[in-house]
Design a protein around this motif. Structure first.
Motif, PDB file in Angstrom:
ATOM      1  N   GLU A 182      -5.271  34.550 -32.003  1.00 10.73           N
ATOM      2  CA  GLU A 182      -4.738  34.766 -30.650  1.00 10.73           C
ATOM      3  C   GLU A 182      -4.049  36.219 -30.221  1.00 10.73           C
ATOM      4  O   GLU A 182      -3.844  36.402 -29.217  1.00 10.73           O
ATOM      5  N   MET A 183      -3.724  36.790 -31.438  1.00 15.53           N
ATOM      6  CA  MET A 183      -3.018  37.870 -31.474  1.00 15.53           C
ATOM      7  C   MET A 183      -3.864  38.885 -30.554  1.00 15.53           C
ATOM      8  O   MET A 183      -5.038  39.092 -30.965  1.00 15.53           O
ATOM      9  N   GLU A 184      -3.231  39.878 -30.044  1.00 12.98           N
ATOM     10  CA  GLU A 184      -3.840  41.069 -29.550  1.00 12.98           C
ATOM     11  C   GLU A 184      -3.873  42.190 -30.557  1.00 12.98           C
ATOM     12  O   GLU A 184      -2.585  42.767 -30.345  1.00 12.98           O
ATOM     13  N   LEU A 185      -4.569  42.381 -31.323  1.00 14.30           N
ATOM     14  CA  LEU A 185      -4.468  43.534 -32.450  1.00 14.30           C
ATOM     15  C   LEU A 185      -4.616  44.935 -31.742  1.00 14.30           C
ATOM     16  O   LEU A 185      -3.672  45.664 -32.433  1.00 14.30           O
ATOM     17  N   ILE A 186      -5.359  45.025 -30.999  1.00  8.35           N
ATOM     18  CA  ILE A 186      -5.514  46.270 -30.346  1.00  8.35           C
ATOM     19  C   ILE A 186      -5.260  46.161 -28.867  1.00  8.35           C
ATOM     20  O   ILE A 186      -5.744  45.242 -27.859  1.00  8.35           O
ATOM     21  N   LYS A 187      -4.577  47.137 -28.537  1.00  7.26           N
ATOM     22  CA  LYS A 187      -4.165  46.996 -26.835  1.00  7.26           C
ATOM     23  C   LYS A 187      -5.286  47.430 -25.896  1.00  7.26           C
ATOM     24  O   LYS A 187      -5.904  48.522 -26.223  1.00  7.26           O
ATOM     25  N   SER A 188      -5.610  46.846 -24.924  1.00  7.45           N
ATOM     26  CA  SER A 188      -6.640  47.263 -24.220  1.00  7.45           C
ATOM     27  C   SER A 188      -6.566  48.426 -23.316  1.00  7.45           C
ATOM     28  O   SER A 188      -7.550  49.165 -23.011  1.00  7.45           O
ATOM     29  N   ASP A 189      -5.213  48.544 -23.092  1.00  4.58           N
ATOM     30  CA  ASP A 189      -4.991  49.875 -22.000  1.00  4.58           C
ATOM     31  C   ASP A 189      -4.896  51.214 -22.841  1.00  4.58           C
ATOM     32  O   ASP A 189      -4.996  52.440 -22.360  1.00  4.58           O
ATOM     33  N   THR A 190      -5.241  51.245 -24.150  1.00  8.96           N
ATOM     34  CA  THR A 190      -5.356  52.485 -25.034  1.00  8.96           C
ATOM     35  C   THR A 190      -6.746  52.681 -25.159  1.00  8.96           C
ATOM     36  O   THR A 190      -7.039  53.734 -25.663  1.00  8.96           O
ATOM     37  N   LEU A 191      -7.663  51.987 -24.874  1.00  5.55           N
ATOM     38  CA  LEU A 191      -9.059  52.012 -25.314  1.00  5.55           C
ATOM     39  C   LEU A 191      -9.682  53.108 -24.290  1.00  5.55           C
ATOM     40  O   LEU A 191      -9.445  53.277 -23.140  1.00  5.55           O
ATOM     41  N   ASN A 192     -10.195  54.149 -24.779  1.00 12.08           N
ATOM     42  CA  ASN A 192     -10.817  55.188 -24.030  1.00 12.08           C
ATOM     43  C   ASN A 192     -12.143  55.888 -24.364  1.00 12.08           C
ATOM     44  O   ASN A 192     -12.464  56.904 -23.887  1.00 12.08           O
ATOM     45  N   LYS A 193     -12.976  54.894 -25.325  1.00 17.76           N
ATOM     46  CA  LYS A 193     -14.223  55.271 -25.647  1.00 17.76           C
ATOM     47  C   LYS A 193     -15.102  53.978 -25.601  1.00 17.76           C
ATOM     48  O   LYS A 193     -14.631  53.061 -26.152  1.00 17.76           O
ATOM     49  N   LEU A 194     -16.313  54.004 -25.161  1.00 17.14           N
ATOM     50  CA  LEU A 194     -17.149  53.070 -24.910  1.00 17.14           C
ATOM     51  C   LEU A 194     -18.494  53.389 -25.425  1.00 17.14           C
ATOM     52  O   LEU A 194     -19.060  54.697 -25.109  1.00 17.14           O
ATOM     53  N   PHE A 251     -15.776  49.198 -28.006  1.00 17.36           N
ATOM     54  CA  PHE A 251     -14.588  49.800 -27.380  1.00 17.36           C
ATOM     55  C   PHE A 251     -13.729  50.411 -28.676  1.00 17.36           C
ATOM     56  O   PHE A 251     -13.376  49.885 -29.505  1.00 17.36           O
ATOM     57  N   GLN A 252     -12.975  51.748 -28.285  1.00 19.62           N
ATOM     58  CA  GLN A 252     -12.468  52.317 -29.263  1.00 19.62           C
ATOM     59  C   GLN A 252     -11.397  53.361 -28.584  1.00 19.62           C
ATOM     60  O   GLN A 252     -11.631  54.078 -27.604  1.00 19.62           O
ATOM     61  N   GLU A 253     -10.230  53.659 -29.430  1.00 23.54           N
ATOM     62  CA  GLU A 253      -9.278  54.516 -28.739  1.00 23.54           C
ATOM     63  C   GLU A 253      -9.943  55.865 -29.553  1.00 23.54           C
ATOM     64  O   GLU A 253      -9.965  55.846 -30.865  1.00 23.54           O
ATOM     65  N   ASP A 254     -10.128  56.911 -28.867  1.00 22.63           N
ATOM     66  CA  ASP A 254     -10.541  58.172 -29.408  1.00 22.63           C
ATOM     67  C   ASP A 254      -9.642  58.820 -30.626  1.00 22.63           C
ATOM     68  O   ASP A 254      -8.651  58.830 -30.298  1.00 22.63           O
ATOM     69  N   GLY A 255     -10.325  58.885 -31.870  1.00 24.86           N
ATOM     70  CA  GLY A 255      -9.320  59.454 -32.810  1.00 24.86           C
ATOM     71  C   GLY A 255      -9.007  58.309 -33.662  1.00 24.86           C
ATOM     72  O   GLY A 255      -8.234  58.286 -34.783  1.00 24.86           O
ATOM     73  N   SER A 256      -9.060  56.926 -33.184  1.00 21.86           N
ATOM     74  CA  SER A 256      -8.483  55.761 -34.089  1.00 21.86           C
ATOM     75  C   SER A 256      -9.778  55.250 -34.823  1.00 21.86           C
ATOM     76  O   SER A 256     -10.843  55.227 -34.410  1.00 21.86           O
ATOM     77  N   GLN A 257      -9.184  54.529 -35.701  1.00 25.89           N
ATOM     78  CA  GLN A 257     -10.384  53.657 -36.559  1.00 25.89           C
ATOM     79  C   GLN A 257     -10.564  52.132 -36.158  1.00 25.89           C
ATOM     80  O   GLN A 257     -11.406  51.606 -36.297  1.00 25.89           O
ATOM     81  N   SER A 258      -9.501  51.987 -35.168  1.00 28.58           N
ATOM     82  CA  SER A 258      -9.385  50.585 -34.705  1.00 28.58           C
ATOM     83  C   SER A 258     -10.571  50.242 -33.597  1.00 28.58           C
ATOM     84  O   SER A 258     -10.882  51.449 -32.701  1.00 28.58           O
TER      85      SER A 258
END
Length: 150
Positions: free
Chosen positions: A35-47, A95-102
């Motif tokens: 149930e935890m949100e491991l990755i914040k959706s507002d930081t995603l900038n790559k699809l 979905f990914q944050e640019d430059g991140s492995q998450s």
């Protein structure tokens, strides 16, 4: 003899209660991780969207488009399932944050099954869903509208 039986009975009951409590605590911990949100959706900038087996790909870094796609994928009410049936025809949405492995990945199979993988480097969660094929096609059609694949 009766006294030994009582001691053994108390011992067995104590061990049983301990393991039942430990199982409950472990189950609660696992449910909380899911149930935890491991990755914040507002930081995603790559699809990236890839259709398999043809491997046609669409990639964008437009944050508003990424956020809109994430909103589309998270609005339907899906039924969780324990088992998954894959197929050869599926769409992978990442979905990914640019430059991140998450990353957050969705796999939409043409038989109505959906896999959601949230990978935050050290913790990964997998959730499986089942939906009606018509509803799944409507979601995919809304998501793919106006996108050209390479």
């Amino acid at each position: 003899m009766y006294r030994i039986f009582q001691v053994l009975l108390v011992f067995v009951i104590s061990i049983g209660i301990y393991y039942a409590f430990d199982y409950y605590e472990t189950k609660q911990f696992v449910e909380n991780v899911y149930e935890m949100e491991l990755i914040k959706s507002d930081t995603l900038n790559k699809l990236s969207i890839t259709k398999y087996p043809e491997q046609a790909t669409y990639l964008t870094f437009d944050k508003s488009e990424v956020q809109e796609a994430y909103r589309i994928l998270n609005k339907p009410d899906l039924q969780k399932t324990e088992r998954l049936q894959t197929s050869e025809n599926y769409i992978k949405i990442r979905f990914q944050e640019d430059g991140s492995q998450s990353s957050i990945q969705y796999y939409f199979y043409d038989n109505g099954y959906i896999t959601r993988v949230e990978d935050a480097i050290s913790v990964s969660t997998y959730q499986y869903y089942k939906t009606d094929a018509a509803e799944l096609n409507a979601i995919i059609e809304e998501l793919l509208t106006g996108k050209s694949f390479d």
